[in-house]
Design an enzyme around this catalytic site. Structure first.
Site, PDB file in Angstrom:
ATOM      1  N   HIS A   1      38.992  33.045  32.819  1.00  0.00           N
ATOM      2  CA  HIS A   1      38.147  33.349  31.652  1.00  0.00           C
ATOM      3  C   HIS A   1      36.882  32.478  31.647  1.00  0.00           C
ATOM      4  O   HIS A   1      36.412  32.059  30.589  1.00  0.00           O
ATOM      5  CB  HIS A   1      38.918  33.147  30.341  1.00  0.00           C
ATOM      6  CG  HIS A   1      40.078  34.077  30.167  1.00  0.00           C
ATOM      7  ND1 HIS A   1      39.974  35.291  29.530  1.00  0.00           N
ATOM      8  CD2 HIS A   1      41.371  33.998  30.569  1.00  0.00           C
ATOM      9  CE1 HIS A   1      41.155  35.901  29.527  1.00  0.00           C
ATOM     10  NE2 HIS A   1      42.015  35.132  30.165  1.00  0.00           N
TER      11      HIS A   1
ATOM     12  N   ASN B   1      43.983  38.988  24.431  1.00  0.00           N
ATOM     13  CA  ASN B   1      43.248  39.825  25.381  1.00  0.00           C
ATOM     14  C   ASN B   1      42.926  41.172  24.748  1.00  0.00           C
ATOM     15  O   ASN B   1      43.403  41.483  23.661  1.00  0.00           O
ATOM     16  CB  ASN B   1      44.097  40.071  26.634  1.00  0.00           C
ATOM     17  CG  ASN B   1      44.057  38.902  27.620  1.00  0.00           C
ATOM     18  OD1 ASN B   1      43.168  38.047  27.558  1.00  0.00           O
ATOM     19  ND2 ASN B   1      45.009  38.871  28.527  1.00  0.00           N
TER      20      ASN B   1
ATOM     21  N   TYR C   1      47.189  25.109  28.064  1.00  0.00           N
ATOM     22  CA  TYR C   1      45.832  25.056  27.509  1.00  0.00           C
ATOM     23  C   TYR C   1      45.433  23.631  27.153  1.00  0.00           C
ATOM     24  O   TYR C   1      44.302  23.204  27.402  1.00  0.00           O
ATOM     25  CB  TYR C   1      45.717  25.989  26.294  1.00  0.00           C
ATOM     26  CG  TYR C   1      45.789  27.448  26.678  1.00  0.00           C
ATOM     27  CD1 TYR C   1      46.938  27.972  27.266  1.00  0.00           C
ATOM     28  CD2 TYR C   1      44.716  28.310  26.490  1.00  0.00           C
ATOM     29  CE1 TYR C   1      47.020  29.305  27.638  1.00  0.00           C
ATOM     30  CE2 TYR C   1      44.790  29.645  26.865  1.00  0.00           C
ATOM     31  CZ  TYR C   1      45.942  30.135  27.434  1.00  0.00           C
ATOM     32  OH  TYR C   1      46.010  31.441  27.814  1.00  0.00           O
TER      33      TYR C   1
END
Ligand code: HDE
Length: 703
Positions: free
Chosen positions: A85, A158, A372
């Site tokens: 991304h 998404n 993350y």
């Protein structure tokens, strides 16, 4: 003549207001303190044009701290791009709750109707690097940071409701396979290559996602026209600590709209920043993108009754089984002030959940809960990345006893940096305390079983939902999907990679497999043996785009190609009809200086023909004079403008003078080709509101 060195030295292109020419040279006058250029430590800079040298032609001096500081900062301007991304565009806005979920959750963001909460939304492609183009065939990220009064909530989703893999341990393999091949460093931002399809063929669990990835969803028309999904199953938790499973959905007000594949490829050349520009320009122009926010809610018993496991991220819950309840809306109304500080430094964490929202045991999500936070350390370089303005909890204070670390921006006060402490009893600062009632509490789900490395048997059906998706599509969408598979597999050079996909596709749908095999000019191999035989499910029309497309011109762009001598009244009529429906207009002329209309009036151009092809618009109009048209007949950019608009199924409005160009482009007029003089400008918007799907068989051989 020898140049006389001066303090300000270099010639300036223009004379700024604060500069007074003196004796043929320019000298900076005193600058007000608040306007002064300074070093990073506030020392005023006297000369930003010349480095310090030993004589005007001599070497630069090490003592020049102004030069060194400036160059050193520049040298370190980049941070590692996101491993996935990396290419993204973002905007600020707000979320407004329209229906309370207080029965299911204590999260204020989902219970306080009417309250507006600031959000920051970032949309992205997955595979390409930060500098790649906006329109490859790829899944799009749809990440929203809500700055709630109980801490940040990041819904990192998404534009597709399912995922390629079931277990986080396969994510590095998936991403390695789709990114540039390890030895050669290409292709960029493309799944159409051997390593991706090799991995997919060996991972049948990816088949459902592949159906979505090969549909037109992965070539969106605009970031404003994409759905968004939380993908993983989450939990809502109420005051009594009762949990309800939840799936999150975003639905664009403008409907889900896509490009044609050939168009997406050409947009990549015409405007690599197509989506980023579109988002920025529409927000700057005041047409704020908006999404509905919806949830699907399920009790444990309802989840248990489903024919698949809701912890399996390769499965969706058809809306026909569990309806989506719309509970809010998001409006994006402000562009970032600075791309790097905001869009690039934004750190989204699925672990950012306010009290009342919780994770499920989905093994993909479980891996994300680690990844993350971890990735931000190498990307942003410090455990204090939460202090960057874009990442800070803005809806409430944040305070704890964590201390120090790289780039600590705060100056915590007091002696106590440990808990428990009793310093408050001595009149000193004691620090914040835990809140057993109001704080985040994990839903008390019971967990049992031996420690195993196993995939649950309830995850084993890899084909039923792939079949459901394919069979729920319209004929047009099925043809696009099959053609996308043919395109992608045709780029694979290893024959057995193609064969394995063909073997798997037969478990989805025999006709699909046959179409793809025919498109590849290959014989169908034996079907692969599925772990669980696929079941037929009731079609889910909600999975379509075609047919769900709102018939509107709102938020879209129309290009009017004009020539000298064109009739300004027609231009104005088209403009009024199009703008009246909420779309924008761009005037395109053979030269950027614009044209002189019939009667002598000048019309300024927004774009020059060669640099503004029709792929950048949803519909086009040709307003020509006879001479202007004759001039364009020898201009391939003009012929391409018309041909591409036609083969990309767009409406074309034209004045009769433009007919020779239509003929040169070989256009057989249909319902989407409108004579603006005979039918009037008001006849143009209706066909422009949608693509001319009926035209497609005449212009393209689909699989
Ligand atoms: Fe991500 N993903 N992901 N992902 N993801 C990242 O985090 C990861 C997955 C998604 O605009 C990274 O900050 C793992 C699903 C978006 O900044 C990284 C797994 C979904 C974004 C990461 C997944 C997503 C990311 C890279 C499998 C849809 C961009 C930079 C377990 C629900 C957010 C970063 C933005 C970014 C890991 C799977 C969406 C490496 C390990 C499923 C939209 O941490």
């Amino acid at each position: 003549m020898a140049k006389t060195p001066t303090s300000s030295g270099a010639p300036r292109a223009a004379t700024p207001a604060s500069v007074t020419p003196v004796g043929g040279e320019t000298h900076q006058t005193a600058t007000a303190p608040e306007d002064r250029l300074t070093t990073n430590f506030g020392v005023p800079v006297s000369d930003d044009q010349n480095s310090l040298k030993a004589g005007p032609r001599g070497p630069s001096l090490l003592e020049d701290f102004v030069l060194r500081e400036k160059i050193q900062h520049f040298d370190h301007e980049r941070i590692p791009e996101r491993i996935v991304h990396a290419r993204g565009s973002a905007a600020h806005g707000y979320f407004e709750l329209t229906k309370s979920l207080s029965k299911y959750t204590r999260a204020k963001i989902l219970t306080e109707v009417g309250k507006r909460t600031d959000v920051f939304a970032r949309f992205s492609t997955v595979a390409g690097g930060a500098g790649s183009v906006d329109t490859p065939r790829d899944v799009r990220g749809f990440a929203v940071k809500f700055y709630t009064v109980e801490g940040n909530w990041d819904l990192v989703g998404n534009n597709i409701p399912v995922f390629f893999i079931q277990d986080a341990i396969k994510f590095p393999d998936l991403i390695h396979a789709v990114k540039m091949e390890a030895d050669r460093g290409y292709p960029q931002a493309a799944s159409a290559h051997d390593t991706f399809w090799d991995f997919i063929g060996l991972m049948p669990e990816s088949t459902h996602m592949i159906m979505w990835a090969m549909s037109d969803r992965t070539i969106p028309r605009s970031l404003r026209m994409m759905e968004g999904f939380g993908v993983n199953t989450f939990r809502l938790v109420n005051d009594a600590d009762e949990a309800t499973f939840v799936k999150f959905h975003w639905r664009p007000k403008l409907g889900t709209q896509s490009t044609c594949w050939d168009e997406a490829v050409k947009i990549a050349g015409a405007d690599p920043d197509f989506h980023r520009r579109d988002l920025h320009e529409t927000i700057a122009g005041g047409a704020f993108p908006e999404w509905e926010f919806g949830v699907q809610l399920l009790s444990q018993a309802e989840a248990d009754a489903l024919p698949f496991d809701i912890l399996d991220a390769t499965k969706l819950i058809p809306e026909e089984l569990v309806p989506i309840q719309v509970i809010g809306r998001m409006v994006l109304d402000r562009n970032p002030d600075n791309f790097f500080a905001e869009t690039e430094q934004a750190a989204f964490l699925p672990t950012n959940m306010p009290p009342g929202i919780d994770a499920s045991e989905d093994p993909l999500l479980q891996g994300r809960l680690f990844s993350y936070q971890d990735t931000q350390l190498s990307r942003l370089g410090s455990v204090n990345f939460h202090q960057l303005p874009i990442n800070q909890a803005k809806g409430c204070p944040f305070q704890n006893l964590q201390r120090d670390g790289h780039m600590q921006m705060q100056v915590p006060r007091g002696r106590a940096n440990y808990e428990p402490n009793s310093l408050a009893e001595a009149g000193e600062i004691g620090g914040p305390r835990e809140d057993p009632r109001g704080g985040f509490r994990t839903a008390p789900a019971s967990v049992e079983g031996a420690k195993v490395r196993l995939r649950a048997e309830t995850f084993a059906d890899h084909y039923s939902q792939a079949r459901l998706f394919y069979r729920s599509q319209t004929d047009i969408e099925q043809a696009h999907l099959a053609s996308a598979l043919v395109f992608e597999l045709s780029k694979c050079s290893i024959a057995h990679v193609r064969l394995r996909i063909l073997a798997n596709l037969q478990n989805v749908d025999a006709d699909l497999a046959a179409r793809v095999a025919a498109g590849l000019n290959m014989d169908l191999p034996q079907p692969s043996a599925p772990a669980v035989a696929p079941r037929d499910m009731d079609a889910s029309p909600m999975l379509r785009i075609v047919g769900k497309y709102p018939p509107t011109l709102e938020g879209r762009a129309v290009g009017i190609l004009v020539t000298d001598g064109a009739d300004g009244a027609v231009v104005n009529a088209v403009r009024a009809a199009v703008e009246g429906e909420g779309a924008s207009i761009k005037i395109i002329a053979p030269r950027i200086g614009g044209v002189t209309l019939k009667g002598g009036k000048a019309l300024a151009a927004d774009g020059q023909l060669a640099g503004t092809p029709s792929v950048l618009f949803d519909a086009v109009a040709l307003v020509f004079s006879a001479e202007g048209c004759a001039d364009l007949l020898g201009e391939s950019a003009a012929v391409d403008f018309v041909t591409n608009a036609f083969v990309h199924l767009k409406a074309i409005g034209y004045t009769p003078e433009a007919q020779p160009l239509l003929a040169r482009a070989g256009i057989q007029p249909d319902d989407g080709v409108v004579d603006l003089k005979a039918a009037g400008a008001e006849a143009f918007p209706p066909p422009a509101r949608t693509r001319q799907w009926a035209r497609e068989p005449a212009v393209r051989k689909l699989a």
